[in-house]
Design an enzyme around this catalytic site. Structure first.
Site, short mmCIF file in Angstrom:
data_model
loop_
_atom_site.label_atom_id
_atom_site.label_comp_id
_atom_site.label_asym_id
_atom_site.label_seq_id
_atom_site.Cartn_x
_atom_site.Cartn_y
_atom_site.Cartn_z
N ASN A 1 9.97 4.35 1.98
CA ASN A 1 9.96 3.83 3.34
C ASN A 1 11.25 3.05 3.58
OD1 ASN A 1 6.97 4.20 4.29
ND2 ASN A 1 6.83 3.43 2.20
N HIS B 1 7.09 4.69 12.03
CA HIS B 1 6.96 4.62 10.57
C HIS B 1 7.96 5.61 9.99
CE1 HIS B 1 4.31 4.09 6.85
NE2 HIS B 1 5.11 5.09 6.51
N HIS C 1 10.78 6.97 7.14
CA HIS C 1 11.31 6.97 5.77
C HIS C 1 12.82 7.16 5.84
CE1 HIS C 1 7.36 7.99 3.44
NE2 HIS C 1 7.17 7.10 4.38
N ARG D 1 0.84 -1.20 0.00
CA ARG D 1 0.00 0.00 0.00
C ARG D 1 0.88 1.25 0.00
NH1 ARG D 1 -0.71 4.88 2.37
NH2 ARG D 1 -0.30 3.96 4.42
N ASP D 2 1.52 1.54 1.10
CA ASP D 2 2.30 2.76 1.19
C ASP D 2 3.49 2.73 0.24
OD1 ASP D 2 2.74 5.30 2.28
OD2 ASP D 2 4.21 4.53 3.70
N CYS E 1 5.63 9.64 -0.54
CA CYS E 1 4.31 10.23 -0.40
C CYS E 1 4.09 11.25 -1.51
CB CYS E 1 4.14 10.90 0.96
SG CYS E 1 2.54 11.68 1.17
#
Length: 289
Positions: free
Chosen positions: A247, A205, A207, A13-14, A238
């Site tokens: 990420n 979370h 990056h 997803r991300d 993003c």
């Protein structure tokens, strides 16, 4: 150091949401099916946002309905509004997630709403999910730095995280969206957030834009965090955070934690296979630029 640390896989997803090549549903399903054999407890593989804004997440329902679900794995979906929530239910998501920002500038750029408006928007989702015992995870973006507002005050992160937790989110994932955080800024932020939320309900979370993600994980570990989001192959970024690279890579986090003596429960052979698959998705995309 010993003990278990969970890696929450967010690559499907991300990770994929920021890739420019239109990735077929079949490839997404193949990636999730591979990851399902790696030992994860949770894999985020869908996002029911408007395809107009995040075209890579089109077909999320088909992904959730097409994967081979493994026992003991929860398959998660991002749901920004009630329509997304209903679509996630129809696709049989095992848990959902809502996302807020700790900075006003990013909130308005990302979802065209103030922080307060975004929280109001999530209230009916959390209420509906509570009635059917559907787990809801909360994301907080820009926990140390915002591309529009500059440094984020730790007290603001704590306030937003506290609201999401009080509304019913079982876990709060704290996102260094730009990858500009340092171990010191992560520590300052976490010390504030720990004042209002038990550390066992927090996740990191991070990056790796500045190459400090693993150092930031170490800072979070020292303060008791035991869940970290990562994307296999280092995919992602993003669309609304200029300059944000991918990420932190799942394979790098898993290897780092093992070196520190932590157990992740992951099969590194499968992880590396999935990482190669993920990188090939990115490589094919780059070949078309």
């Amino acid at each position: 150091m010993t003990g278990y640390v969970e890696i929450f896989e967010v690559g499907p997803r991300d990770g994929l949401q920021n890739e420019k090549r239109e990735i077929p549903v079949s490839e997404k399903i193949e990636l999730v099916d591979c990851l399902s054999n790696a030992g994860f407890k949770r894999i985020e593989c869908a996002s029911f946002v408007s395809p107009k804004w995040v075209p890579q997440m089109a077909g999320s329902g088909e992904v959730l309905m097409g994967i081979k679900r493994a026992n003991g794995v929860r398959y998660a979906a991002l749901t920004p509004n009630m329509r997304g929530y209903e679509d996630a239910l129809a696709a049989k998501a095992d848990e959902i997630a809502v996302f807020a920002s700790a900075s006003e500038g990013f909130s308005r750029a990302n979802i065209n709403a103030s922080i307060e408006e975004s929280l109001d928007r999530f209230a009916p989702i959390l209420e509906a999910a509570r009635h059917i015992d559907l787990p809801v995870r909360g994301y907080v973006s820009c926990v140390t730095d915002c591309p529009f507002d500059g440094p984020t005050a730790p007290s603001q992160v704590a306030a937003v995280a506290d609201r999401l937790f009080a509304m019913g989110c079982y876990e709060i994932s704290l996102g260094d969206t730009l990858g500009k955080a340092t171990p010191d800024s992560i520590a300052r932020m976490l010390l504030k957030v720990r004042d209002v939320i038990p550390v066992g309900r927090l996740a990191g979370h991070f990056h790796d834009t500045s190459g400090r993600a693993l150092a930031n994980i170490d800072a979070a570990l020292s303060l008791g965090v035991r869940v970290f989001d990562a994307a296999v192959g280092g995919l992602g970024g993003c669309p609304y955070a200029p300059g944000a690279a991918g990420n932190v890579a799942t394979e790098a986090v898993a290897a780092h934690l093992e070196r520190l003596g932590y157990d992740t429960g992951l099969d590194m052979d499968v992880i590396n296979q999935a990482a190669q698959m993920a990188r090939s998705m990115r490589g094919e995309q780059e070949a078309h630029v």
